[in-house]
Design an enzyme around this catalytic site. Structure first.
Site, PDB file in Angstrom:
ATOM      1  N   HIS A 180      31.318  38.028  33.963  1.00 11.93           N
ATOM      2  CA  HIS A 180      30.223  37.213  33.757  1.00 11.93           C
ATOM      3  C   HIS A 180      29.610  37.675  32.562  1.00 11.93           C
ATOM      4  CE1 HIS A 180      31.531  36.191  37.908  1.00 11.93           C
ATOM      5  NE2 HIS A 180      30.694  35.107  37.763  1.00 11.93           N
ATOM      6  N   GLU A 190      44.956  33.924  30.869  1.00 14.97           N
ATOM      7  CA  GLU A 190      43.674  33.215  30.511  1.00 14.97           C
ATOM      8  C   GLU A 190      43.652  31.834  31.518  1.00 14.97           C
ATOM      9  OE1 GLU A 190      42.069  32.665  26.395  1.00 14.97           O
ATOM     10  OE2 GLU A 190      42.806  30.585  26.771  1.00 14.97           O
ATOM     11  N   CYS A 193      38.317  24.398  22.284  1.00 13.96           N
ATOM     12  CA  CYS A 193      37.683  25.790  22.702  1.00 13.96           C
ATOM     13  C   CYS A 193      36.891  26.389  21.665  1.00 13.96           C
ATOM     14  CB  CYS A 193      38.806  26.866  22.549  1.00 13.96           C
ATOM     15  SG  CYS A 193      40.086  26.525  23.880  1.00 13.96           S
TER      16      CYS A 193
END
Length: 150
Positions: A75, A136, A25
């Protein structure tokens, strides 16, 4: 009249990277987030009110969450502005990307704290934020509960 909890669900796509993290990550990647927003209050008892019987109109709750969270984060790519990721963020912005710089590590845990603060500030006085659940992945989520904050 009893207190009633109502929940509205939202979804949005957001990219992020965790600066200094020791796993995958640390790389820029994205998630299809799902956000459950639960508020608590008493249903309106005035039968002349067009919202009679509602705690809050789902449309009113939707407007708040869309304006504060979904329309902002959807986005976008989120970076902690207090890290060297700010250089990458600035480069992406120059190329027309939607980039958000925040004052925290953009983990689900920190995002849900940020979201709670923003939503609470917009709720009518008689409505309280009860909880948030930010999912998530299919198996990973962070939760915020008002009673944990007291």
């Amino acid at each position: 009249m009893s207190n009633i909890r109502i929940t509205k669900q939202f979804s949005f796509e957001t990219g992020h990277a965790l600066y200094g993290y020791d796993g995958k990550c640390k790389n820029v990647h994205g998630h299809s987030y799902r956000l459950d927003v639960t508020v608590i209050g008493k249903p309106i008892t005035d039968n002349t009110n067009v919202k009679y019987g509602m705690v809050i109109d789902f449309g009113d709750l939707k407007k708040i969450v869309k304006e504060e969270i979904v329309n902002v984060f959807d986005h976008a790519t989120v970076f902690n502005k207090n890290t060297p990721h700010v250089e990458l963020a600035n480069e992406l912005k120059k190329r027309g990307h939607n980039v958000l710089l925040v004052n925290y590590q953009p983990t689900s845990e920190m995002m849900v704290i940020d979201f709670a603060k923003k939503i609470k500030a917009r709720l009518p006085q008689n409505i309280k934020l009860h909880s948030l659940k930010l999912q998530e992945t299919a198996t990973s989520f962070a939760e915020w509960f008002a009673y944990d904050q007291e």
